[in-house]
Scaffold this motif. Structure first.
Motif, PDB file in Angstrom:
ATOM      1  N   GLY A  99       0.820  -1.211   0.000  1.00 39.74           N
ATOM      2  CA  GLY A  99       0.000   0.000   0.000  1.00 39.74           C
ATOM      3  C   GLY A  99       0.850   1.256   0.000  1.00 39.74           C
ATOM      4  O   GLY A  99       2.047   1.227   0.294  1.00 39.74           O
ATOM      5  N   THR A 100       0.219   2.374  -0.320  1.00 43.45           N
ATOM      6  CA  THR A 100       0.952   3.641  -0.382  1.00 43.45           C
ATOM      7  C   THR A 100       0.263   4.789   0.343  1.00 43.45           C
ATOM      8  O   THR A 100       0.882   5.811   0.574  1.00 43.45           O
ATOM      9  N   THR A 101      -1.023   4.666   0.689  1.00 47.43           N
ATOM     10  CA  THR A 101      -1.743   5.797   1.284  1.00 47.43           C
ATOM     11  C   THR A 101      -2.529   5.384   2.525  1.00 47.43           C
ATOM     12  O   THR A 101      -2.974   4.243   2.639  1.00 47.43           O
ATOM     13  N   CYS A 102      -2.705   6.329   3.423  1.00 45.36           N
ATOM     14  CA  CYS A 102      -3.526   6.109   4.614  1.00 45.36           C
ATOM     15  C   CYS A 102      -4.330   7.362   4.903  1.00 45.36           C
ATOM     16  O   CYS A 102      -3.835   8.479   4.754  1.00 45.36           O
ATOM     17  N   ARG A 103      -5.540   7.159   5.305  1.00 42.21           N
ATOM     18  CA  ARG A 103      -6.381   8.240   5.814  1.00 42.21           C
ATOM     19  C   ARG A 103      -6.748   7.873   7.251  1.00 42.21           C
ATOM     20  O   ARG A 103      -7.310   6.816   7.503  1.00 42.21           O
ATOM     21  N   MET A 104      -6.395   8.744   8.185  1.00 42.17           N
ATOM     22  CA  MET A 104      -6.741   8.527   9.587  1.00 42.17           C
ATOM     23  C   MET A 104      -7.940   9.414   9.915  1.00 42.17           C
ATOM     24  O   MET A 104      -7.906  10.620   9.690  1.00 42.17           O
ATOM     25  N   LEU A 105      -8.997   8.803  10.418  1.00 38.57           N
ATOM     26  CA  LEU A 105     -10.204   9.519  10.827  1.00 38.57           C
ATOM     27  C   LEU A 105     -10.297   9.470  12.343  1.00 38.57           C
ATOM     28  O   LEU A 105     -10.278   8.394  12.940  1.00 38.57           O
ATOM     29  N   VAL A 106     -10.371  10.645  12.954  1.00 34.79           N
ATOM     30  CA  VAL A 106     -10.372  10.760  14.407  1.00 34.79           C
ATOM     31  C   VAL A 106     -11.687  11.389  14.846  1.00 34.79           C
ATOM     32  O   VAL A 106     -12.058  12.461  14.357  1.00 34.79           O
ATOM     33  N   ARG A 107     -12.394  10.717  15.762  1.00 38.88           N
ATOM     34  CA  ARG A 107     -13.594  11.313  16.355  1.00 38.88           C
ATOM     35  C   ARG A 107     -13.161  12.061  17.613  1.00 38.88           C
ATOM     36  O   ARG A 107     -12.504  11.487  18.487  1.00 38.88           O
ATOM     37  N   VAL A 108     -13.483  13.350  17.682  1.00 40.39           N
ATOM     38  CA  VAL A 108     -13.156  14.177  18.838  1.00 40.39           C
ATOM     39  C   VAL A 108     -14.464  14.487  19.548  1.00 40.39           C
ATOM     40  O   VAL A 108     -15.358  15.122  18.988  1.00 40.39           O
ATOM     41  N   ASP A 109     -14.588  14.006  20.788  1.00 42.09           N
ATOM     42  CA  ASP A 109     -15.806  14.148  21.582  1.00 42.09           C
ATOM     43  C   ASP A 109     -15.480  14.971  22.829  1.00 42.09           C
ATOM     44  O   ASP A 109     -14.613  14.578  23.612  1.00 42.09           O
ATOM     45  N   HIS A 110     -16.132  16.116  22.999  1.00 41.46           N
ATOM     46  CA  HIS A 110     -15.861  17.014  24.122  1.00 41.46           C
ATOM     47  C   HIS A 110     -14.369  17.340  24.199  1.00 41.46           C
ATOM     48  O   HIS A 110     -13.751  17.291  25.265  1.00 41.46           O
ATOM     49  N   ASP A 111     -13.779  17.644  23.048  1.00 45.48           N
ATOM     50  CA  ASP A 111     -12.379  18.032  22.910  1.00 45.48           C
ATOM     51  C   ASP A 111     -11.386  16.934  23.294  1.00 45.48           C
ATOM     52  O   ASP A 111     -10.233  17.205  23.580  1.00 45.48           O
ATOM     53  N   ARG A 112     -11.816  15.673  23.275  1.00 46.02           N
ATOM     54  CA  ARG A 112     -10.943  14.532  23.545  1.00 46.02           C
ATOM     55  C   ARG A 112     -11.077  13.519  22.411  1.00 46.02           C
ATOM     56  O   ARG A 112     -12.168  13.321  21.867  1.00 46.02           O
ATOM     57  N   VAL A 113      -9.976  12.859  22.056  1.00 46.02           N
ATOM     58  CA  VAL A 113     -10.021  11.811  21.037  1.00 46.02           C
ATOM     59  C   VAL A 113     -10.794  10.629  21.611  1.00 46.02           C
ATOM     60  O   VAL A 113     -10.451  10.108  22.675  1.00 46.02           O
ATOM     61  N   SER A 114     -11.849  10.213  20.916  1.00 45.18           N
ATOM     62  CA  SER A 114     -12.648   9.087  21.413  1.00 45.18           C
ATOM     63  C   SER A 114     -12.537   7.850  20.533  1.00 45.18           C
ATOM     64  O   SER A 114     -12.860   6.757  20.983  1.00 45.18           O
ATOM     65  N   GLU A 115     -12.085   8.006  19.285  1.00 47.73           N
ATOM     66  CA  GLU A 115     -11.807   6.825  18.459  1.00 47.73           C
ATOM     67  C   GLU A 115     -10.945   7.216  17.276  1.00 47.73           C
ATOM     68  O   GLU A 115     -10.966   8.359  16.819  1.00 47.73           O
ATOM     69  N   VAL A 116     -10.174   6.238  16.787  1.00 44.26           N
ATOM     70  CA  VAL A 116      -9.249   6.434  15.672  1.00 44.26           C
ATOM     71  C   VAL A 116      -9.457   5.290  14.681  1.00 44.26           C
ATOM     72  O   VAL A 116      -9.398   4.124  15.070  1.00 44.26           O
ATOM     73  N   HIS A 117      -9.714   5.640  13.419  1.00 49.38           N
ATOM     74  CA  HIS A 117      -9.876   4.635  12.363  1.00 49.38           C
ATOM     75  C   HIS A 117      -8.904   4.917  11.226  1.00 49.38           C
ATOM     76  O   HIS A 117      -8.558   6.074  10.974  1.00 49.38           O
ATOM     77  N   TYR A 118      -8.491   3.865  10.526  1.00 54.31           N
ATOM     78  CA  TYR A 118      -7.641   3.988   9.352  1.00 54.31           C
ATOM     79  C   TYR A 118      -8.384   3.449   8.139  1.00 54.31           C
ATOM     80  O   TYR A 118      -9.129   2.474   8.234  1.00 54.31           O
ATOM     81  N   THR A 119      -8.152   4.066   6.996  1.00 53.01           N
ATOM     82  CA  THR A 119      -8.742   3.584   5.756  1.00 53.01           C
ATOM     83  C   THR A 119      -7.789   3.895   4.611  1.00 53.01           C
ATOM     84  O   THR A 119      -6.882   4.704   4.741  1.00 53.01           O
TER      85      THR A 119
END
Length: 199
Positions: A99-119
């Motif tokens: 692979g060559t690319t990654c997109r990291m999606l971060v959910r920020v809940d009440h100014d805190r990171v609550s989950e991290v996903h890669y695609t």
């Protein structure tokens, strides 16, 4: 003395082979998915940078997107006794990787990171999501105070082959007013809509 020396050589050779194929990159990317949960958005920006884009979902929740890419190393053309390029192509066709690319999606809940996903096309030759370690590398190398510590040893929860389980989310981070009033109703009746009002 000789068996000990042989074991050391085998261990060093295995480590070098795995590092070249993405095993340790995958472990580092999945470790970040544990360690970044709970960190403040200011600390996230401090170590991972400013996101490429953001989406405000409601007054308390946002989605942040980070993108990274890495060029594939060039392989020599097949010639002579060992067909390197052909073997790599067969491996990629059967098992993926390269692979060559990654997109990291971060959910920020009440100014805190609550989950991290890669695609994306983010798998290296061994493990999953290895390319994503280039996005989280700054946070891994110089930890922020709001990051949590995770046992990354061989018996810890970190794996190179699968991401961690997504932590439970607050209701405000996952439901809008609309989605709270409607729920999925699965039935064998194909004429009824799947999403229906709560009764």
């Amino acid at each position: 003395m000789r068996p000990v020396f042989l074991r050391i050589i085998v261990a060093l050779t295995s480590t070098a082979a795995l590092s070249g194929c993405g095993y340790f990159d995958s472990r580092n990317a999945h470790k970040a998915q544990y360690e970044m949960i709970g960190m403040t958005s200011y600390d996230l920006q401090s170590c991972a940078g400013i996101p490429a884009s953001t989406k405000k979902l409601n007054d308390t929740t946002e989605l942040w997107q980070y993108d990274g890419s890495m060029a594939l190393p060039t392989m020599p053309a097949d010639s002579g006794f060992i067909p390197v390029q052909s073997a790599i192509s067969i491996y990629q066709s059967a098992l993926g990787g390269g692979g060559t690319t990654c997109r990291m999606l971060v959910r920020v809940d009440h100014d805190r990171v609550s989950e991290v996903h890669y695609t994306g096309n983010d798998d290296e030759y061994i493990g999953t999501d290895g390319i994503c370690s280039i996005i989280t590398r700054g946070c891994a190398r110089q930890r922020e105070s709001t990051m949590r510590r995770v046992n990354a040893g061989p018996f810890g929860p970190v794996s190179a082959f699968h991401p961690p389980r997504t932590p439970p989310q607050s209701a405000t981070a996952t439901y809008s007013d609309q989605s709270g009033k409607y729920v999925p109703k699965f039935s064998k009746d194909d004429t009824q809509p799947v999403i229906q009002p709560v009764k």
